[in-house]
Write a protein that holds these residues in place. Sequence first.
Motif, PDB file in Angstrom:
ATOM      1  N   SER A  16       0.681  -1.176  -0.018  1.00  0.00           N
ATOM      2  CA  SER A  16      -0.130   0.034  -0.087  1.00  0.00           C
ATOM      3  C   SER A  16       0.742   1.435   0.144  1.00  0.00           C
ATOM      4  O   SER A  16       2.036   1.337   0.444  1.00  0.00           O
ATOM      5  CB  SER A  16      -0.722   0.083   1.172  1.00  0.00           C
ATOM      6  OG  SER A  16      -0.165   0.047   2.428  1.00  0.00           O
ATOM      7  N   HIS A  41      -4.155  -5.490  -5.182  1.00  0.00           N
ATOM      8  CA  HIS A  41      -5.413  -6.040  -5.261  1.00  0.00           C
ATOM      9  C   HIS A  41      -5.351  -6.961  -4.044  1.00  0.00           C
ATOM     10  O   HIS A  41      -6.418  -7.270  -3.517  1.00  0.00           O
ATOM     11  CB  HIS A  41      -5.473  -6.888  -6.813  1.00  0.00           C
ATOM     12  CG  HIS A  41      -5.811  -6.151  -7.771  1.00  0.00           C
ATOM     13  ND1 HIS A  41      -5.998  -6.640  -9.204  1.00  0.00           N
ATOM     14  CD2 HIS A  41      -5.560  -4.642  -8.033  1.00  0.00           C
ATOM     15  CE1 HIS A  41      -6.280  -5.580  -9.812  1.00  0.00           C
ATOM     16  NE2 HIS A  41      -5.842  -4.560  -9.246  1.00  0.00           N
ATOM     17  N   GLY A  42      -4.522  -7.701  -3.759  1.00  0.00           N
ATOM     18  CA  GLY A  42      -4.288  -8.660  -2.791  1.00  0.00           C
ATOM     19  C   GLY A  42      -4.658  -7.846  -1.324  1.00  0.00           C
ATOM     20  O   GLY A  42      -5.444  -8.637  -0.400  1.00  0.00           O
ATOM     21  N   LYS A  43      -3.986  -6.833  -1.170  1.00  0.00           N
ATOM     22  CA  LYS A  43      -4.473  -6.142   0.134  1.00  0.00           C
ATOM     23  C   LYS A  43      -5.790  -5.507   0.044  1.00  0.00           C
ATOM     24  O   LYS A  43      -6.556  -5.571   0.890  1.00  0.00           O
ATOM     25  CB  LYS A  43      -3.565  -4.655   0.239  1.00  0.00           C
ATOM     26  CG  LYS A  43      -3.637  -3.815   1.415  1.00  0.00           C
ATOM     27  CD  LYS A  43      -3.327  -4.531   2.480  1.00  0.00           C
ATOM     28  CE  LYS A  43      -3.686  -3.496   3.773  1.00  0.00           C
ATOM     29  NZ  LYS A  43      -3.305  -4.454   5.009  1.00  0.00           N
ATOM     30  N   TRP A  44      -6.478  -5.110  -1.043  1.00  0.00           N
ATOM     31  CA  TRP A  44      -7.787  -4.752  -1.373  1.00  0.00           C
ATOM     32  C   TRP A  44      -8.540  -5.855  -1.035  1.00  0.00           C
ATOM     33  O   TRP A  44      -9.620  -5.580  -0.406  1.00  0.00           O
ATOM     34  CB  TRP A  44      -7.981  -4.052  -2.706  1.00  0.00           C
ATOM     35  CG  TRP A  44      -9.111  -3.948  -3.004  1.00  0.00           C
ATOM     36  CD1 TRP A  44     -10.467  -4.475  -3.591  1.00  0.00           C
ATOM     37  CD2 TRP A  44      -9.917  -2.478  -3.171  1.00  0.00           C
ATOM     38  NE1 TRP A  44     -11.582  -4.096  -3.735  1.00  0.00           N
ATOM     39  CE2 TRP A  44     -11.180  -2.603  -3.483  1.00  0.00           C
ATOM     40  CE3 TRP A  44      -9.438  -1.500  -2.583  1.00  0.00           C
ATOM     41  CZ2 TRP A  44     -12.225  -1.715  -3.282  1.00  0.00           C
ATOM     42  CZ3 TRP A  44     -10.204  -0.062  -2.434  1.00  0.00           C
ATOM     43  CH2 TRP A  44     -11.737  -0.565  -2.866  1.00  0.00           C
ATOM     44  N   GLN A  45      -8.230  -6.879  -1.350  1.00  0.00           N
ATOM     45  CA  GLN A  45      -9.257  -8.008  -0.953  1.00  0.00           C
ATOM     46  C   GLN A  45      -9.473  -8.518   0.418  1.00  0.00           C
ATOM     47  O   GLN A  45     -10.012  -9.611   0.865  1.00  0.00           O
ATOM     48  CB  GLN A  45      -8.942  -9.332  -1.956  1.00  0.00           C
ATOM     49  CG  GLN A  45      -9.279  -8.801  -3.491  1.00  0.00           C
ATOM     50  CD  GLN A  45      -8.694  -9.704  -4.254  1.00  0.00           C
ATOM     51  OE1 GLN A  45      -7.839 -10.502  -4.305  1.00  0.00           O
ATOM     52  NE2 GLN A  45      -9.234  -9.743  -5.454  1.00  0.00           N
ATOM     53  N   THR A  46      -8.337  -7.892   1.147  1.00  0.00           N
ATOM     54  CA  THR A  46      -8.454  -8.155   2.526  1.00  0.00           C
ATOM     55  C   THR A  46      -9.741  -7.217   3.230  1.00  0.00           C
ATOM     56  O   THR A  46     -10.199  -7.483   4.398  1.00  0.00           O
ATOM     57  CB  THR A  46      -7.289  -8.209   3.526  1.00  0.00           C
ATOM     58  OG1 THR A  46      -6.870  -6.379   3.593  1.00  0.00           O
ATOM     59  CG2 THR A  46      -6.007  -8.863   2.810  1.00  0.00           C
ATOM     60  N   PHE A  47      -9.898  -6.191   2.473  1.00  0.00           N
ATOM     61  CA  PHE A  47     -11.165  -5.402   3.087  1.00  0.00           C
ATOM     62  C   PHE A  47     -12.459  -5.562   2.622  1.00  0.00           C
ATOM     63  O   PHE A  47     -13.270  -5.373   3.322  1.00  0.00           O
ATOM     64  CB  PHE A  47     -10.774  -3.866   2.484  1.00  0.00           C
ATOM     65  CG  PHE A  47      -9.587  -3.069   3.227  1.00  0.00           C
ATOM     66  CD1 PHE A  47      -9.516  -2.969   4.656  1.00  0.00           C
ATOM     67  CD2 PHE A  47      -8.442  -3.074   2.641  1.00  0.00           C
ATOM     68  CE1 PHE A  47      -8.259  -2.543   5.273  1.00  0.00           C
ATOM     69  CE2 PHE A  47      -7.293  -2.551   3.152  1.00  0.00           C
ATOM     70  CZ  PHE A  47      -7.359  -2.350   4.394  1.00  0.00           C
ATOM     71  N   THR A  48     -12.564  -6.268   1.336  1.00  0.00           N
ATOM     72  CA  THR A  48     -13.798  -6.486   0.572  1.00  0.00           C
ATOM     73  C   THR A  48     -13.769  -7.803   0.079  1.00  0.00           C
ATOM     74  O   THR A  48     -12.497  -8.216  -0.604  1.00  0.00           O
ATOM     75  CB  THR A  48     -14.453  -5.607  -0.009  1.00  0.00           C
ATOM     76  OG1 THR A  48     -15.673  -5.709  -0.725  1.00  0.00           O
ATOM     77  CG2 THR A  48     -13.508  -4.996  -0.966  1.00  0.00           C
ATOM     78  N   HIS A  49     -14.427  -8.606  -0.229  1.00  0.00           N
ATOM     79  CA  HIS A  49     -14.785  -9.566  -1.148  1.00  0.00           C
ATOM     80  C   HIS A  49     -15.580  -9.341  -2.537  1.00  0.00           C
ATOM     81  O   HIS A  49     -15.683 -10.289  -3.243  1.00  0.00           O
ATOM     82  CB  HIS A  49     -15.724 -11.167  -0.617  1.00  0.00           C
ATOM     83  CG  HIS A  49     -14.864 -11.373   0.610  1.00  0.00           C
ATOM     84  ND1 HIS A  49     -13.588 -12.145   0.454  1.00  0.00           N
ATOM     85  CD2 HIS A  49     -15.116 -11.367   1.928  1.00  0.00           C
ATOM     86  CE1 HIS A  49     -13.346 -12.303   1.801  1.00  0.00           C
ATOM     87  NE2 HIS A  49     -14.267 -11.980   2.791  1.00  0.00           N
TER      88      HIS A  49
END
Length: 136
Positions: A37, A53-61
């Motif tokens: 990030s 994208h990997g970090k983003w996907q820890t916040f939302t599915h």
Amino acid sequence: MPRTIFINLPVADLAKSKAFYEAIGFTHNPQFSDEVSACMVLTDVIHVMLLTHGKWQTFTHRPIAPSTSSEVMLALSCGSRDDVDAMNDAAAENGGTADVNAKQDYGFMYNRNLADPDGHVWEAMWMDMSAAPAAT
């Protein structure tokens, strides 16, 4: 303390996106950045968090919108028409896309839309409030 906005954006290439945002006037804040990030600061109250994208996907599915979709358009005020043009030019010269929508010139208000390398749309705009039409 004034209210602050942190705009979170998923990005495919963190280094490329960081360089893009620096080119259009943001500065990097390493205090809130790491290998997945980057915190990019425009003003004391406007920050953009670039997230892999990997970090983003820890916040939302929820799925990441494709770069060809229209998810949101974020407007940033500029000091002059020339500043609007300079931001649009810098976007095109640094991995983004200039004029993703038609340029708008209403005399008292001028704007151009640009997209970052991941297709997130920003509206660089200038407005002369003294010349704006009166409210009806």
